[in-house]
Design a protein around this motif. Structure first.
Motif, PDB file in Angstrom:
ATOM      1  N   TYR A 180       9.477 -58.734  84.226  1.00  0.00           N
ATOM      2  CA  TYR A 180      10.187 -57.820  82.879  1.00  0.00           C
ATOM      3  C   TYR A 180      10.345 -56.322  83.527  1.00  0.00           C
ATOM      4  O   TYR A 180       8.794 -56.463  85.130  1.00  0.00           O
ATOM      5  N   CYS A 181      11.027 -56.146  83.553  1.00  0.00           N
ATOM      6  CA  CYS A 181      11.483 -54.689  83.987  1.00  0.00           C
ATOM      7  C   CYS A 181      10.711 -53.914  83.246  1.00  0.00           C
ATOM      8  O   CYS A 181      12.138 -53.345  81.726  1.00  0.00           O
ATOM      9  N   PHE A 182      10.259 -52.493  83.739  1.00  0.00           N
ATOM     10  CA  PHE A 182       9.548 -51.557  82.067  1.00  0.00           C
ATOM     11  C   PHE A 182      10.916 -50.427  82.899  1.00  0.00           C
ATOM     12  O   PHE A 182      10.244 -49.042  82.384  1.00  0.00           O
ATOM     13  N   HIS A 183      11.669 -50.050  83.138  1.00  0.00           N
ATOM     14  CA  HIS A 183      12.742 -49.415  83.531  1.00  0.00           C
ATOM     15  C   HIS A 183      13.166 -49.017  82.196  1.00  0.00           C
ATOM     16  O   HIS A 183      13.703 -49.675  81.653  1.00  0.00           O
ATOM     17  N   ALA A 184      13.090 -47.726  81.772  1.00  0.00           N
ATOM     18  CA  ALA A 184      13.720 -47.494  80.793  1.00  0.00           C
ATOM     19  C   ALA A 184      15.539 -48.157  79.881  1.00  0.00           C
ATOM     20  O   ALA A 184      15.482 -48.563  79.135  1.00  0.00           O
ATOM     21  N   SER A 185      15.897 -47.392  80.962  1.00  0.00           N
ATOM     22  CA  SER A 185      17.306 -47.952  80.689  1.00  0.00           C
ATOM     23  C   SER A 185      17.550 -49.298  81.414  1.00  0.00           C
ATOM     24  O   SER A 185      19.149 -49.832  81.217  1.00  0.00           O
ATOM     25  N   CYS A 186      16.561 -50.254  81.727  1.00  0.00           N
ATOM     26  CA  CYS A 186      16.951 -51.540  81.834  1.00  0.00           C
ATOM     27  C   CYS A 186      16.751 -53.117  81.026  1.00  0.00           C
ATOM     28  O   CYS A 186      15.117 -52.844  80.167  1.00  0.00           O
ATOM     29  N   SER A 187      17.041 -54.352  80.289  1.00  0.00           N
ATOM     30  CA  SER A 187      16.835 -54.782  79.645  1.00  0.00           C
ATOM     31  C   SER A 187      15.896 -56.446  80.425  1.00  0.00           C
ATOM     32  O   SER A 187      16.265 -57.008  79.696  1.00  0.00           O
ATOM     33  N   VAL A 188      16.392 -56.353  81.543  1.00  0.00           N
ATOM     34  CA  VAL A 188      15.872 -57.766  82.406  1.00  0.00           C
ATOM     35  C   VAL A 188      14.192 -58.053  81.735  1.00  0.00           C
ATOM     36  O   VAL A 188      13.088 -56.940  81.959  1.00  0.00           O
ATOM     37  N   LYS A 189      14.646 -59.137  81.158  1.00  0.00           N
ATOM     38  CA  LYS A 189      12.756 -59.792  81.096  1.00  0.00           C
ATOM     39  C   LYS A 189      13.181 -60.943  80.648  1.00  0.00           C
ATOM     40  O   LYS A 189      14.152 -61.416  80.103  1.00  0.00           O
ATOM     41  N   GLY A 190      12.261 -62.175  80.391  1.00  0.00           N
ATOM     42  CA  GLY A 190      12.427 -63.282  80.346  1.00  0.00           C
ATOM     43  C   GLY A 190      11.361 -64.377  81.023  1.00  0.00           C
ATOM     44  O   GLY A 190       9.961 -64.103  81.293  1.00  0.00           O
ATOM     45  N   LYS A 191      11.465 -65.198  80.398  1.00  0.00           N
ATOM     46  CA  LYS A 191      10.239 -66.373  80.096  1.00  0.00           C
ATOM     47  C   LYS A 191      10.720 -67.357  80.792  1.00  0.00           C
ATOM     48  O   LYS A 191      11.885 -68.201  79.647  1.00  0.00           O
ATOM     49  N   HIS A 192      10.137 -68.235  82.101  1.00  0.00           N
ATOM     50  CA  HIS A 192      10.678 -69.666  81.910  1.00  0.00           C
ATOM     51  C   HIS A 192       9.901 -70.893  82.282  1.00  0.00           C
ATOM     52  O   HIS A 192       8.808 -70.848  82.749  1.00  0.00           O
TER      53      HIS A 192
END
Length: 261
Positions: A46-58
């Motif tokens: 998870y990236c908690f930078h406001a402009s970054c939408s990167v997150k995931g679970k594998h």
């Protein structure tokens, strides 16, 4: 960047085995904004930078060794959790002494008790207001608050600390430092007491199962801890941090409503 591309890059950033790390985000170049966690074979990021939408679970496949360790540990945890907690004979009604009822009224706990949101007692032996920890109707333990400065320690744990004190029936939880604050906030949301400023691992499955959203509400001097807890929970649910100037147990219902609604 799609999920598969994210996963491929994330796998190159972390070693095998259990890991919980924080680093610069290669997707948005944010400084120290990417958190990566590996639990057994599962990988979360998870990236908690406001402009970054990167997150995931594998969800990966565990090795035979990991499966054995997981089964053994879960068995031990289940045995520990299944041990019945017997209320001490020194636990009596909160109305047994004005000292106890005065504390509960002053710290906005009595309303939750009278509405049946929580079970409270008085420990005549240790001179403590007692907050009963329950999982549905099963008593898991209790937390006692000393009623004068001579009672040490101020907060005392009866039984195991593996399950949190929960007060309320909302699907939004507010994580607070103590049981009195959990009772006070239950007028608006469900209060969950950490009994400190750290999140025990055993609380995470409980929060995942019971709540859609968690608000971490700690004092200003615990700001770093609040964001650490929020980052731990972001993998599983919607989270928010609310920095307080004072404990919620000193707030009345209208003040709490203004904070959380």
């Amino acid at each position: 960047m799609n999920f598969s591309q994210q996963l491929s890059l994330i796998k190159t950033l972390v070693p095998s085995g259990e890991v919980d790390s924080r680093m610069d985000c290669p997707f948005c170049n944010g400084t120290n904004t990417l958190t990566i966690k590996r639990e057994n074979a599962d990988l979360f990021w998870y990236c908690f930078h406001a402009s970054c939408s990167v997150k995931g679970k594998h969800v990966g496949e565990m090795t035979m060794e990991q499966i054995h360790e997981t089964v053994v540990m879960k068995g031990k945890e289940k045995q520990e959790n299944d041990k019945p907690f017997v209320l001490p004979k020194s636990f009596v009604s909160v109305f047994s002494t004005d000292k106890c009822t005065d504390y509960l009224k002053k710290h906005h706990c009595m309303e939750a008790y009278l509405k049946g949101k929580t079970s409270l007692m008085y420990d005549v032996k240790q001179h403590r207001a007692v907050f009963i920890i329950k999982e549905k109707e099963k008593i898991k333990g209790a937390v006692g608050r000393g009623l004068n400065s001579e009672v040490y320690p101020k907060w005392f744990m009866y039984g195991s600390k593996s399950y949190p004190f929960i007060c309320g029936d909302s699907n939004t939880a507010v994580l607070v430092e103590d049981c009195a604050s959990a009772c006070a906030v239950s007028e608006v949301c469900t209060g969950v007491s950490l009994m400190g400023t750290s999140l025990p691992d055993s609380y995470i499955p409980v929060l995942k199962d019971k709540f859609k959203k968690v608000i971490v509400a700690l004092d200003r001097d615990a700001t770093t801890k609040a964001f650490d807890i929020s980052n731990q929970l972001r993998y599983y649910m919607d989270t928010e941090v609310k920095i307080l100037e004072d404990d919620l147990k000193y707030f009345d219902k209208p003040q709490i409503e203004r904070l959380f609604q």
